[in-house]
Each structure stands twice: as C-alpha cells, then as structure tokens.
Enzyme design. Sequence first.
Site, PDB file in Angstrom:
ATOM      1  N   ALA A  32     -10.845 -69.938  -6.976  1.00  0.00           N
ATOM      2  CA  ALA A  32     -11.487 -71.178  -6.503  1.00  0.00           C
ATOM      3  C   ALA A  32     -11.498 -71.476  -4.956  1.00  0.00           C
ATOM      4  CB  ALA A  32     -11.173 -72.531  -7.234  1.00  0.00           C
ATOM      5  N   HIS A  34     -11.865 -71.720  -0.989  1.00  0.00           N
ATOM      6  CA  HIS A  34     -12.276 -72.697   0.083  1.00  0.00           C
ATOM      7  C   HIS A  34     -11.542 -72.183   1.377  1.00  0.00           C
ATOM      8  CE1 HIS A  34      -8.258 -74.552   0.079  1.00  0.00           C
ATOM      9  NE2 HIS A  34      -8.458 -75.108  -1.383  1.00  0.00           N
ATOM     10  N   HIS A  37      -7.880 -71.590   2.166  1.00  0.00           N
ATOM     11  CA  HIS A  37      -7.376 -70.318   2.062  1.00  0.00           C
ATOM     12  C   HIS A  37      -7.732 -69.443   3.012  1.00  0.00           C
ATOM     13  CE1 HIS A  37      -7.954 -71.758  -2.566  1.00  0.00           C
ATOM     14  NE2 HIS A  37      -6.603 -71.350  -2.530  1.00  0.00           N
ATOM     15  N   ARG A 189      -8.437 -77.962  -6.720  1.00  0.00           N
ATOM     16  CA  ARG A 189      -8.860 -79.213  -7.578  1.00  0.00           C
ATOM     17  C   ARG A 189      -9.975 -80.238  -7.199  1.00  0.00           C
ATOM     18  NH1 ARG A 189      -3.488 -77.835  -9.016  1.00  0.00           N
ATOM     19  NH2 ARG A 189      -3.163 -77.880 -11.017  1.00  0.00           N
TER      20      ARG A 189
END
Length: 282
Positions: A32, A34, A37, A189
């Site tokens: 996931a 973004h 990262h 999240r």
Amino acid sequence: MEVLKNKKTLQDFIERQKEMGKRIGFAPTMGALHKGHLSLYEEARKENDLVISSVFVNPTQFNNSEDLEKYPRDINRDILILQNSKLVDAVYIPEVTDIYPEKTESQHYDFDGLENEMEGKSRPGHFDGVGTVVEELFRQIQPDNAYFGEKDFQQLAIIKKMVEKKKLPIKIKGVPIYRASNGLALSSRNQRLHEDRKEASKIIYETLKKVNSWFKEITIAEIKEKVQDIFDHQQGMQLEYFLIADEKTLKEIDIFNKDRSSRAFIVVVVDGVRLIDNMHLS
C-alpha cells in the site's frame, strides 16, 4: 527494476551484487505504498549503490485478525509505483513460507523493555512479530544500510536495539515523517479514510504542534488535559492515548527535564482507522 518473487531468486540476486562489491540500501514495507515509503528510498539512493524494497504483509505482527484481513493490498500498484519512482533497483515479494518455512509464529525478543511501552501495552507480541520478520529479511538481503520512518518511532527504536543485541553489521537510519500538505502523517491505513476524514484528521498534527509550544509553559498533566479536551470535541474520533516519553527509553515522563530528549506520542482512532503520530519536543 527486478521483481524477486521467492527466496531462491533473491539469494541468487544478492550473491551477484555482493560479488560486485555493491553497497546495499534496504527498506521493508507491507505494501500500500505512498510518498512516505518513497522518501525512504530517496535517502537510500543517496548512500548506496543498490536500493532494495520488499513488500510483505507480516501476519505475526497483527493482534487483530480483522485488521490483517482489512490491510490494503495491491501488489501490481505497488510494483508500478516503485518502477515509476526510479529509486529502487529490486523489490522482494516473498511468500509466507519464504519468511516462515515451518510455523507462522514469532521468535521471542528482549528489547530491554522498549517493547513494553506504548504500543506494546495494547498489542502484546506485536514487536516480537516485527523483530522476527525484520531480522529474517536482514539475513536474506544482507543490507549495509536499512531505512525506517520516524512515524513508527517505537518500531525504529526496537529495530536499532535488535541490531545492537544481535550484532548485525547493518546501520539503521531513521527518516523524518512524511506528511500530506495538511500535516497528516502519511500511512497505508489512510487509504481506508474518506477524503473529508483525512482533512479532519489534520487536527492530530495541529495538536502536536500545540503541545510543542505548551510544554515550555505548562505541566505535562495540564497538557494531557488539553489534548483530551480537543479530541472530546472531535466527531468520529477517539483519543486512544497521548503521552510524552523519554526518547531513549520510551518511558512515559510526568516532568520535563532539559537534559533529556522528549517526544510526544499520540494514537487517534478515526472512523475505526487507527492513526499514530509523534513529534520531538524542541
């Protein structure tokens, strides 16, 4: 960018790179992806010949099976983000059996008590899961440098402690929190939040900034009351905890000491999504 889909493929790749004497930078992820990262890989790119990512949703660090099930996964999107960034030379996408060849369970670690503070109080065994997967990835990838975001400050401290106690020849680098334009700390999240709730959640960062000014003027007890009052007036948000801790030991403090580095830590549940943040108090 090479996509390495099992342990054997990874080992062959690492062996070739080591033979050429390449310096390896590594940052593990649970996908996931973004911009937070990518900020890790930007740092890694500056200091290494080769940059490696990994994507693995580690089952042993989830206390809640529902949270594990809901964790966002889109490996094709993640690969595309890494390719387009041009920051990463290879991504390792192991199967569970590549990390846990026998049983999917954690080793037990002694992190000198760091694991018992904050997140450790509400998530028993969580940091054993983190330590297990990170140590195994380190042993497989053999990086010279590894990069972790300061958003998970307790995790960063625990990984540094693990490397120290296991005497692993790896330098652990903390990378500052990457924030959205409104100040919200980027997190995988966050993808579970509607845009209007992401905007409303900027109150978390705004509160930390207020704490950074309050701590010069009022007591910690008074600060905690003010923070609680802020979130008592936020619809759909629940303050799980707020505390100020010694940055070295992570133990909560109730009196400021100018000779000790302090950091504010906060966890807020927004529409069922658990958001964490922190700030060094300067």
